[in-house]
Design an enzyme around this catalytic site. Sequence first.
Site, short mmCIF file in Angstrom:
data_model
loop_
_atom_site.label_atom_id
_atom_site.label_comp_id
_atom_site.label_asym_id
_atom_site.label_seq_id
_atom_site.Cartn_x
_atom_site.Cartn_y
_atom_site.Cartn_z
NE ARG A 234 40.88 -34.02 -16.52
CZ ARG A 234 41.31 -32.76 -16.68
NH1 ARG A 234 40.55 -31.88 -17.30
NH2 ARG A 234 42.50 -32.39 -16.25
CG ASP A 258 36.65 -27.30 -23.08
OD1 ASP A 258 36.85 -27.00 -24.28
OD2 ASP A 258 37.55 -27.26 -22.20
CD GLU A 263 39.49 -34.72 -23.39
OE1 GLU A 263 38.36 -34.28 -23.12
OE2 GLU A 263 40.54 -34.12 -23.08
CG HIS A 295 40.54 -30.50 -22.51
ND1 HIS A 295 40.56 -31.73 -21.91
CD2 HIS A 295 40.78 -29.60 -21.51
CE1 HIS A 295 40.80 -31.59 -20.61
NE2 HIS A 295 40.94 -30.31 -20.34
#
Length: 334
Positions: A234, A258, A263, A295
């Site tokens: 996260r 990622d 985000e 993600h």
Amino acid sequence: MEVAIFSTKPYDKQFLQEANQKFGHKLHFFEDSLTDETVVFTQHIDAICVFVNDRIGADLIDKLAKNDVKLIALRCAGFNNVDIEAAAQHGIKVVRVPAYSPYAVAEHTLAMILTLNRKTHRAFNRVRESNFSLNGLIGFDVHGKTVGVIGTGRIGAIFCNVMQGLGCKVVAYDPYPSEELKNQGIEYKSLPELYKVADIITLKCPLVPETYHIINDEAIKQMKKGVMLINTSRGGLIDTEALVKGLKSGIIGYLGIDVYEQEEDIFYKDLSDVIIKDDLIMRLITFPNVLITSHQAFFTDTAMRNISDTTLGNITQFENNESLSNEVKPVKKN
Ligand code: NAD
């Protein structure tokens, strides 16, 4: 059950519709995320289904309760984006998909490590331009390196095995060490000890108050110069400003993320025609030793099938008044 599905992408619709053939729920798909504006679509709806970047705070939960929504079905593992306490106060149950393919995330981590190290993304572009030079593409042998894994749950444990398979020494930090991993030769250490020895560090722990900005200036200062840092868990686990400083100073030699703290306004969207106002991510994109994916670590066909099956199964359990195998309950306070 009548289910409103938010943040729907074409692939969500495809896999959920396929899985729903055996569950028979009435699915209403919305491309937008769940917000103050779109909550209107939850009138006469029993359950809502949301993803990682739908932020469901107490205000939104009040509105869901007024619309008589009874269930929030997360089609992801993390639940840091939902105010679980507020949901419980309104008697709204929350369910999630605790595991759908830990292999997918562990394998994506490996993909990031190898791409950053061997620069295959740059080689691909060069060769397409008939540039066959190797200048700047030098990597290192991963074999023999020390890998530090922070969080050895489902994904972390698989990742430890993958890296051992490549001939790495694996050290780990987790408040609840696994006996099984210890027996496989994984050495648990304190965070400062892990930072001191690891050539590659990856975050495989959840975002909870204790892990918020676990990677900050102080942590980065303790790392080996040139360390490779990979976060697939996260964004909030990392203080991004500290990251930029760490990259500029050279302590962080490679970065793969990622996930990114801000985000939700960026990932899963095509912003190629838009002026992006987030200066931090734009700065990160300029570093040649930074790899950002949107993600997508979970994104395999196996994971999508499992997510759809478990999500609709969770909803069916609720509809049938069965005990909820994947319920998220508020943490009891002393
Ligand atoms: P898990 O619950 O099986 O394992 C989490 C581990 O972290 C546990 O062993 C726990 O003891 C440990 N932990 C808890 N607090 C910690 C702390 N303070 N420091 C270090 N470790 C701590 O979870 P999982 O299925 O392995 O998933 C890990 C995380 O990966 C999830 O929380 C989620 O945020 C993220 N995730 C990302 C993607 C993606 O697509 N990028 C997909 C799935 C999951």
